[in-house]
Write a protein that holds these residues in place. Structure first.
Motif, short mmCIF file in Angstrom:
data_model
loop_
_atom_site.label_atom_id
_atom_site.label_comp_id
_atom_site.label_asym_id
_atom_site.label_seq_id
_atom_site.Cartn_x
_atom_site.Cartn_y
_atom_site.Cartn_z
N LYS A 1 -5.68 -8.62 -7.02
CA LYS A 1 -6.86 -8.25 -7.44
C LYS A 1 -7.12 -6.62 -7.30
CE LYS A 1 -11.16 -8.36 -9.01
NZ LYS A 1 -11.41 -8.55 -10.55
N SER A 2 -6.54 -6.31 -6.26
CA SER A 2 -6.91 -4.79 -5.92
C SER A 2 -5.97 -3.98 -6.61
CB SER A 2 -6.55 -4.69 -4.35
OG SER A 2 -6.53 -3.29 -3.83
N ASN B 1 0.82 -1.16 -0.12
CA ASN B 1 0.02 -0.11 -0.01
C ASN B 1 0.90 1.22 -0.01
OD1 ASN B 1 -2.33 1.55 0.17
ND2 ASN B 1 -2.02 1.73 2.40
#
Length: 270
Positions: A178-179, A132
């Protein structure tokens, strides 16, 4: 150009502890293939070790248990990259795991909540957090690789509660892939080695006996080497693995298919 096509590419390796660690073996192969490696280690002692092992590589500090440290080291590396002309990172290695066995090995059902949650935080959530916070530093087709274990379905008593945590790590690769697919081609995969001779594994109660058993179960009757696991990680980091995403790649030299080896059976039943 080498087959892996990583010459001149930049990679961050989280988790080098010493010369026996998987992170060290991965970094050695990356450097040998002409890549540039940035190390991120947990302590000053490990920074000294990393600097001795890789004198030409920058080394940063980060204890991933505190998320603000991940943000801080992201900013420090961003500044380093800016000074190099704003280059992007082509891959990140997450070779970090921790379990607190200071109170001795307990039956799984007696696992302490604080120990389990700390291990999840350091061993699994840190991978999500690094992804992230570093996403803007990554190239559009970068690769992130974490280190798992060859099976999370084998209830090895001496591995305690770490197998369920590694299962969460494996699953996180799928959800991160996926994100991130919404805005990039960044890939997420795990290397899942069989038993290795590392300093970290030496801290697992009864590990030596398990390691010796694994050596008998492996088809070639020779233990898996740290370099074999590391080389798989380097391949996954490279553009040559562009078609591999959201996978856990088992590297166990065939151990998982050989538990009914006749020599093992003979030794068990006499």
């Amino acid at each position: 150009m080498s087959f892996l096509d990583i010459t001149g590419r930049k990679f961050i390796v989280f988790g080098l502890a010493n010369k026996k660690s998987v992170a060290c073996a991965i970094a050695r192969t990356l450097v040998a293939e002409g890549a540039e490696v940035i190390h991120v280690v947990r302590s000053e002692e490990r920074r000294t070790t990393a600097t001795k092992l890789f004198p030409d590589c920058p080394v940063f500090l980060c204890d991933v248990e505190e998320e603000e440290n991940i943000v801080r080291v992201r900013d420090e590396i961003a500044g380093y990259l800016k000074n190099q002309g704003g280059a992007k990172i082509d891959g990140i290695v997450h070779s970090i795991a921790f379990a607190n066995y200071s109170e001795g090995l307990k039956p799984f059902h007696s696992t302490l909540k604080k120990d389990f949650l700390q291990a999840v935080d350091i061993s699994c959530f840190s991978f999500i957090s690094i992804a992230n916070h570093f996403k803007d530093l990554l190239s559009q087709d970068a690769s992130m690789v974490t280190i798992s274990i060859s099976t999370t379905r084998m209830a090895a008593e001496n591995y305690g509660y770490m197998a369920p945590i590694k299962a969460a790590l494996d699953s996180s690769c799928c959800f991160l892939a996926k994100s991130f697919s919404a805005f990039s081609h960044i890939r997420f995969n795990a290397v899942a080695p069989g038993l290795l001779k590392t300093s970290a594994s030496a801290g697992i109660p009864g590990y030596v006996d398990s390691y010796l058993f694994a050596e008998k179960a492996i088809l070639r009757k020779a233990a898996l080497t740290t370099r074999e696991a590391a080389d798989t990680a380097v391949f996954l980091l490279s553009p040559r693995a562009s078609g591999i995403n959201a996978q856990t790649i088992v590297v166990d030299a065939g151990m998982a298919i050989n538990y009914f080896d006749k020599e093992i059976i003979k030794g068990a039943v006499g």
